[in-house]
Design a protein around this motif. Structure first.
Motif, PDB file in Angstrom:
ATOM      1  N   CYS A  13       0.711  -1.429  -0.014  1.00  0.00           N
ATOM      2  CA  CYS A  13       0.073   0.005  -0.152  1.00  0.00           C
ATOM      3  C   CYS A  13       0.861   1.267  -0.218  1.00  0.00           C
ATOM      4  CB  CYS A  13      -0.823   0.562   0.702  1.00  0.00           C
ATOM      5  SG  CYS A  13      -0.180   0.715   2.743  1.00  0.00           S
ATOM      6  N   ASP A  68      -0.706  -4.506   3.375  1.00  0.00           N
ATOM      7  CA  ASP A  68      -1.510  -3.516   3.582  1.00  0.00           C
ATOM      8  C   ASP A  68      -0.946  -2.689   4.815  1.00  0.00           C
ATOM      9  OD1 ASP A  68      -3.233  -2.562   1.372  1.00  0.00           O
ATOM     10  OD2 ASP A  68      -4.220  -3.909   1.531  1.00  0.00           O
ATOM     11  N   LYS A  72      -8.246  -0.172   5.714  1.00  0.00           N
ATOM     12  CA  LYS A  72      -9.233  -0.001   4.823  1.00  0.00           C
ATOM     13  C   LYS A  72      -8.529  -1.043   3.696  1.00  0.00           C
ATOM     14  CE  LYS A  72     -10.252   4.393   5.753  1.00  0.00           C
ATOM     15  NZ  LYS A  72     -10.780   5.837   5.073  1.00  0.00           N
ATOM     16  N   CYS A  74      -6.234  -0.571   1.123  1.00  0.00           N
ATOM     17  CA  CYS A  74      -6.415  -0.806   0.082  1.00  0.00           C
ATOM     18  C   CYS A  74      -5.424  -1.630  -1.061  1.00  0.00           C
ATOM     19  CB  CYS A  74      -6.032   0.163  -0.459  1.00  0.00           C
ATOM     20  SG  CYS A  74      -6.243   1.853   0.573  1.00  0.00           S
ATOM     21  N   LYS A  77      -8.041  -4.786  -2.132  1.00  0.00           N
ATOM     22  CA  LYS A  77      -9.670  -4.258  -2.512  1.00  0.00           C
ATOM     23  C   LYS A  77      -9.072  -3.960  -3.855  1.00  0.00           C
ATOM     24  CE  LYS A  77     -11.825  -2.619   0.925  1.00  0.00           C
ATOM     25  NZ  LYS A  77     -11.971  -1.403   2.091  1.00  0.00           N
TER      26      LYS A  77
ATOM     27  N   LEU B  48      -6.085   5.615  -1.280  1.00  0.00           N
ATOM     28  CA  LEU B  48      -7.246   5.726  -1.028  1.00  0.00           C
ATOM     29  C   LEU B  48      -8.221   6.183  -2.649  1.00  0.00           C
ATOM     30  CD1 LEU B  48      -7.326   7.324   2.508  1.00  0.00           C
ATOM     31  CD2 LEU B  48      -7.857   4.980   1.586  1.00  0.00           C
ATOM     32  N   ILE B  51      -9.023   2.843  -4.422  1.00  0.00           N
ATOM     33  CA  ILE B  51     -10.331   2.244  -4.361  1.00  0.00           C
ATOM     34  C   ILE B  51     -11.318   2.816  -3.638  1.00  0.00           C
ATOM     35  CG2 ILE B  51      -8.889   0.431  -2.995  1.00  0.00           C
ATOM     36  CD1 ILE B  51     -10.126   1.038  -0.108  1.00  0.00           C
ATOM     37  N   ASN B  52     -11.604   4.366  -3.978  1.00  0.00           N
ATOM     38  CA  ASN B  52     -12.173   5.082  -4.256  1.00  0.00           C
ATOM     39  C   ASN B  52     -13.403   5.599  -2.727  1.00  0.00           C
ATOM     40  OD1 ASN B  52     -14.505   7.261  -5.645  1.00  0.00           O
ATOM     41  ND2 ASN B  52     -15.222   5.687  -6.387  1.00  0.00           N
ATOM     42  N   ASP B  53     -12.277   5.357  -1.824  1.00  0.00           N
ATOM     43  CA  ASP B  53     -12.400   5.308  -0.222  1.00  0.00           C
ATOM     44  C   ASP B  53     -12.916   6.999  -0.712  1.00  0.00           C
ATOM     45  OD1 ASP B  53     -12.280   5.188   2.326  1.00  0.00           O
ATOM     46  OD2 ASP B  53     -11.090   7.178   2.260  1.00  0.00           O
ATOM     47  N   ASP B  55     -13.853   9.261   1.673  1.00  0.00           N
ATOM     48  CA  ASP B  55     -13.310  10.608   2.793  1.00  0.00           C
ATOM     49  C   ASP B  55     -12.104  10.846   1.910  1.00  0.00           C
ATOM     50  OD1 ASP B  55     -15.322   9.830   4.951  1.00  0.00           O
ATOM     51  OD2 ASP B  55     -13.697   9.206   6.079  1.00  0.00           O
ATOM     52  N   ALA B  56     -11.272  10.425   1.066  1.00  0.00           N
ATOM     53  CA  ALA B  56     -10.157  10.164   0.395  1.00  0.00           C
ATOM     54  C   ALA B  56     -10.629  11.821  -0.942  1.00  0.00           C
ATOM     55  CB  ALA B  56      -9.239   9.395   0.416  1.00  0.00           C
ATOM     56  N   ARG B  57     -11.707  10.899  -1.335  1.00  0.00           N
ATOM     57  CA  ARG B  57     -12.616  11.237  -2.436  1.00  0.00           C
ATOM     58  C   ARG B  57     -12.743  13.021  -2.227  1.00  0.00           C
ATOM     59  NH1 ARG B  57     -15.138   9.964  -7.155  1.00  0.00           N
ATOM     60  NH2 ARG B  57     -16.896  11.240  -7.898  1.00  0.00           N
TER      61      ARG B  57
END
Lengths: 146, 139
Positions: A13, A68, A72, A74, A77, B48, B51-53, B55-57
């Motif tokens: 990540c 990771d 989350k 990342c 995913k 982030l 993965i289209n988070d 909060d980050a977006r």
């Protein structure tokens, strides 16, 4: 017939905003450069959406291990989303908790204080790589014996 | 008190772990966030965005963005553009070396002393951009 495992793709990540991201980055480099230098290649996670056909293709054709830094997940995913399910998905807080090692608190300038965390994660990744290689070789041998 | 004066500026660095220029981008971003403009410059994990988070977006969509890329593949810039947002100030880290050839960065996991110094210089130079964007201006 299975595809011979030439390389394992490591997908870190490398999160910039978390100390665990720095642990991830340094541990993966140690695996790539020293512990498993002939058996691993790095896959740059953001390249999955930045047009990295090479990265997507590699991750689709070879086993991948994701690393990771937080829940989350990342790397796991994104790898699953753009290429295929990773064969192992490692989570740094779990690795450190299992060994009773505290999570580093700074983002950079790692030294002796953070070394135990980096080494523990690097060893765990290396063990995962060994496991994947051994499994693939066993499958190859099985196919060869038929 | 103007709303624009308190606006944060998001600095996103390349996540690459294969090249010195990626390490320089990361170090420059952290110099800006931690030393040069703490409280004004902020960062987020680039993955982030992959993965289209939410909060980050949201952070990226609602604030001015500087991207620091380590190679021409420009992952940081493209990750922002993939959200439909234009980057306010895209930078490739190598340009700082082009301007300061006496500071040759080396190392990937850890930058050498020249690389760390170059990151400081780069962050100092980007401070004016951060200030302009924080005040609501353009670069």
């Amino acid at each position: 017939m299975g595809t011979p495992v030439a390389k394992i793709g490591l997908v870190p990540c490398s999160g910039e905003a978390l100390p665990a991201g720095t642990v991830c980055r340094l541990a993966c480099r140690r695996v790539l450069d020293t512990l498993m230098s002939g058996q691993t290649v790095a896959i740059c996670l953001p390249l999955f959406i930045a047009g990295g056909e090479e990265e997507r293709g590699f991750a689709a054709r070879h086993p991948t291990i994701t690393v990771d830094g937080c829940e989350k997940r990342c790397a796991a995913k994104a790898t699953e989303l753009f290429s295929g399910k990773p064969v192992r998905a490692l989570l740094i807080p779990d690795i450190l908790a299992q060994r009773g090692i505290p999570m580093p608190t700074r983002l950079r300038g790692f030294g002796a204080e953070e070394e135990a965390a980096v080494q523990a994660v690097a060893e765990t990744i290396a063990q995962a790589v060994e496991g994947v290689v051994a499994q693939a070789q066993a499958q190859e041998n099985q196919h060869g014996a038929v | 008190m103007g709303e624009k004066a308190s606006r944060q500026v998001v600095v996103l660095a390349c996540s690459g772990i294969g090249k010195t220029w990626g390490a320089l981008a990361r170090e420059t971003a952290l110099e800006l966030v931690e030393r040069v403009r703490p409280g004004v410059a902020t960062t987020a994990c680039l993955p982030l965005l992959v993965i289209n988070d939410p909060d980050a977006r949201c952070l990226v969509m609602e604030h001015p963005v500087i991207t620091l890329d380590g190679c021409p593949k420009a992952c940081a810039r493209k990750s922002v553009e993939a959200l439909g947002k234009k980057v306010d100030h895209p930078v490739e880290s190598i340009q700082f070396y082009t301007a300061h050839r006496e500071l040759k960065p080396e190392g990937v996991a850890q930058l050498n002393a020249a690389g760390l110094k170059l990151a400081q210089v780069a962050a100092n130079e980007l401070a004016a951009i951060v200030d302009r964007l924080a005040a609501g201006g353009q670069t």
